[in-house]
Motif scaffolding. Structure first.
Motif, PDB file in Angstrom:
ATOM      1  N   ALA A   1      19.127   7.490 -18.907  1.00 24.57           N
ATOM      2  CA  ALA A   1      18.603   8.640 -18.163  1.00 24.57           C
ATOM      3  C   ALA A   1      17.434   9.272 -18.903  1.00 24.57           C
TER       4      ALA A   1
ATOM      5  N   ASP B   1      12.447   9.636  -5.702  1.00 15.37           N
ATOM      6  CA  ASP B   1      11.648   8.934  -6.716  1.00 15.37           C
ATOM      7  C   ASP B   1      12.471   8.650  -7.965  1.00 15.37           C
ATOM      8  N   LEU B   2      13.165   9.687  -8.418  1.00 11.70           N
ATOM      9  CA  LEU B   2      13.977   9.542  -9.632  1.00 11.70           C
ATOM     10  C   LEU B   2      15.053   8.479  -9.439  1.00 11.70           C
TER      11      LEU B   2
ATOM     12  N   GLU C   1      14.056   4.725  -9.242  1.00  9.40           N
ATOM     13  CA  GLU C   1      13.888   4.153 -10.588  1.00  9.40           C
ATOM     14  C   GLU C   1      15.236   3.718 -11.160  1.00  9.40           C
TER      15      GLU C   1
ATOM     16  N   GLY D   1      13.875   9.605 -17.092  1.00  4.12           N
ATOM     17  CA  GLY D   1      13.354  10.966 -16.930  1.00  4.12           C
ATOM     18  C   GLY D   1      12.045  11.144 -17.682  1.00  4.12           C
TER      19      GLY D   1
ATOM     20  N   ALA E   1      16.852   0.679  -9.212  1.00  4.68           N
ATOM     21  CA  ALA E   1      16.227  -0.611  -9.535  1.00  4.68           C
ATOM     22  C   ALA E   1      16.707  -1.111 -10.893  1.00  4.68           C
ATOM     23  N   SER E   2      16.815  -0.189 -11.835  1.00  3.74           N
ATOM     24  CA  SER E   2      17.229  -0.585 -13.183  1.00  3.74           C
ATOM     25  C   SER E   2      18.694  -1.021 -13.216  1.00  3.74           C
TER      26      SER E   2
ATOM     27  N   LEU F   1      18.934  13.106 -17.019  1.00  2.63           N
ATOM     28  CA  LEU F   1      17.770  12.670 -16.247  1.00  2.63           C
ATOM     29  C   LEU F   1      16.879  13.874 -15.914  1.00  2.63           C
TER      30      LEU F   1
ATOM     31  N   SER G   1      15.239  15.309 -19.169  1.00  5.73           N
ATOM     32  CA  SER G   1      14.165  14.449 -19.679  1.00  5.73           C
ATOM     33  C   SER G   1      12.940  14.496 -18.794  1.00  5.73           C
ATOM     34  N   ALA G   2      13.179  14.675 -17.484  1.00  5.38           N
ATOM     35  CA  ALA G   2      12.049  14.726 -16.554  1.00  5.38           C
ATOM     36  C   ALA G   2      11.407  16.104 -16.541  1.00  5.38           C
TER      37      ALA G   2
ATOM     38  N   ARG H   1       8.385  12.207 -16.225  1.00  5.48           N
ATOM     39  CA  ARG H   1       7.681  13.399 -16.724  1.00  5.48           C
ATOM     40  C   ARG H   1       6.291  13.044 -17.245  1.00  5.48           C
TER      41      ARG H   1
ATOM     42  N   ARG I   1       4.785  14.409  -5.148  1.00  5.01           N
ATOM     43  CA  ARG I   1       5.005  14.120  -6.564  1.00  5.01           C
ATOM     44  C   ARG I   1       6.033  15.042  -7.201  1.00  5.01           C
ATOM     45  N   ARG I   2       5.796  16.353  -6.990  1.00  2.30           N
ATOM     46  CA  ARG I   2       6.633  17.327  -7.710  1.00  2.30           C
ATOM     47  C   ARG I   2       6.718  18.578  -6.864  1.00  2.30           C
TER      48      ARG I   2
ATOM     49  N   PRO J   1      15.486  -4.080  -5.435  1.00  2.00           N
ATOM     50  CA  PRO J   1      14.533  -3.009  -5.106  1.00  2.00           C
ATOM     51  C   PRO J   1      13.171  -3.258  -5.764  1.00  2.00           C
TER      52      PRO J   1
ATOM     53  N   PHE K   1      24.843  12.074 -16.633  1.00  3.19           N
ATOM     54  CA  PHE K   1      23.648  11.230 -16.463  1.00  3.19           C
ATOM     55  C   PHE K   1      22.575  12.027 -15.716  1.00  3.19           C
TER      56      PHE K   1
ATOM     57  N   TYR L   1      13.620  -0.257 -16.446  1.00  2.58           N
ATOM     58  CA  TYR L   1      14.619  -1.001 -17.223  1.00  2.58           C
ATOM     59  C   TYR L   1      13.952  -1.827 -18.329  1.00  2.58           C
TER      60      TYR L   1
END
Lengths: 111, 315
Positions: free
Chosen positions: A44, B32-33, B36, A48, B39-40, B65, B68-69, A52, B171-172, A70, B61, A27
């Motif tokens: 997002a 994991d995603l 994040e 993301g 929390a935000s 996400l 972008s990942a 990455r 991780r992935r 959190p 969304f 954030y």
């Protein structure tokens, strides 16, 4: 002009630049990007992109416990990320110069 | 302005919908995603913003996400109607969010590295069992691939590879899911045979030869540079192979080899009828002979035992 298309190709560099300045969590990075003028950047997209870049080794991460909610996952830039940022910076300078010249030429021709 | 409770419920609902849209991702990756994002969103809500309204539909969304990942588009199974799948996904999501399930998964996640270590060993044990490799007699848990040192090296490599696979998965995981599944299945299938082997080998090493233990005192078996000795060939002064030579150690114990039961093994008996398991070389009857007969009594490795020049001992 729709800046979201421009953002799509440059978000990696923008995120790397923000994290290079100071470690940050999701954030926080989002807020700093918006404060810097990228008001249209999507939540997002940023989260993301962080994942990455982290997966690609450009960022490192660590968790900081938080009493208010959190835990926060902070991201820092790695050497690989620094190299990627330097490359993106050089590319952008060349691209923006070319486009600026082109747009200026356009203006002169049509004026 | 939204109250804290209202925001929390709103965030929960939004996250559940996003989670459902990412249901095809590996669990660790999805967690994991979403950690994040959660929390935000919590921080944004705490700062007095109203983030949910600005995030758009959860499906969009999640798609953004994912893109972008660099995770590619959703890969949902083609069977069943979309509505049924959605219902199933929401149900599964409800289950996985229950406190007991969340706690169990947290514990499982913390214990995962221990499993990775064990898994590495079990896969090596499975290979040893499948290829019929011998095992160290002094260290029954150690398979021998040519030598015990190679066996130990293979175990180290197996454990390191398993740890690396575990970390990569955390991780992935999407690209490694089938590999991890296959390795886990092999390791799980190897638990029982490996445990049986180690238990049986430990017992036979400690107790000694299982055959006729009451007739002849058992021994620990013989090793040559760590390898089990399977037979002994005694030669006379003049270089002739001797038969039915009985061997004892410095404590007067019969030296026997921990060989398994073999119906064709020729085991000489004493005058009292006791089995002489320490008589060498061990010979085997030819199958189908009546009366039973050893076809080649002098068979054995190519041994050069020159005649001894030192005068014999006198009594």
């Amino acid at each position: 002009m729709d800046t979201s298309q421009l953002l799509r190709g440059t978000l990696d560099a923008a995120v790397l630049a923000v994290v290079a300045e100071r470690d940050g969590y999701g954030y926080d990075v989002l807020r700093r990007l918006r404060t810097a003028g990228l008001a249209e950047v999507g939540d997002a997209s940023v989260y993301g992109t962080l994942r990455r870049l982290y997966g690609g080794g450009a960022l490192t991460s660590y968790v900081v416990p938080s009493d208010e909610g959190p835990h926060r996952r902070y991201y820092g830039i790695t050497e690989r990320g620094q190299a990627q940022l330097a490359e993106a910076r050089a590319s952008w300078i060349g691209f923006s110069r070319a486009l600026s010249a082109l747009l200026s030429l356009d203006v002169e021709v049509t004026a | 302005m939204t109250t804290a409770a209202g925001s929390s419920a709103e965030i929960e609902a939004y996250l559940a919908a996003v989670r459902a849209s990412l249901s095809d991702l590996a669990e660790d990756e999805r967690a994991d995603l979403l950690a994040e994002v959660e929390a935000s969103l919590v921080e944004a809500a705490g700062a007095g913003d109203r983030p949910i309204a600005s995030l758009g539909p959860p499906e969009e969304f999640a798609a953004e996400l994912r893109a972008s990942a660099g995770l590619g588009e959703a890969t949902l199974p083609v069977v069943g109607s979309p509505r049924a799948l959605d219902t199933l996904r929401v149900f599964a999501d409800e289950i996985t969010r229950r406190p007991a399930v969340v706690a169990a998964r947290r514990v499982a996640r913390e214990l995962a590295p221990a499993w990775w270590l064990v898994r590495g060993y079990l896969v090596v044990a499975a290979i040893a069992i499948a290829t019929g490799a011998t095992w160290s007699l002094t260290r029954p848990w150690l398979p021998r691939f040519a030598t015990w040192r190679v066996g130990a090296l293979v175990i180290v490599i197996g454990v390191v590879a398993s740890l690396a696979l575990g970390l990569l998965t955390r991780r992935r995981a999407s690209g490694l899911m089938f590999l991890v599944l296959a390795v886990d299945i092999v390791a799980l299938l190897a638990i029982v045979p490996a445990e049986r082997h180690v238990t049986r080998a430990s017992a036979s090493t400690i107790v000694g030869a299982p055959l006729a233990a009451s007739a002849v005192q058992g021994g620990l078996g013989l090793l040559y540079d760590g390898s089990p000795v399977l037979n002994v060939y005694p030669y006379s002064r003049d270089g002739r192979l001797l038969h039915d030579v009985r061997l004892y150690d410095n404590m007067g114990r019969a030296i026997t080899l921990p060989l398994g039961p073999d119906a064709f093994r020729r085991i000489p008996r004493t005058v009292s009828g006791a089995l002489a398991l320490n008589a060498y070389p061990i010979r085997y009857y030819s199958p189908g002979t009546h009366p039973r007969r050893v076809a080649h009594p002098d068979a054995g490795p190519s041994i050069s035992a020159p005649r001894l020049a030192t005068p014999p001992l006198t009594r």
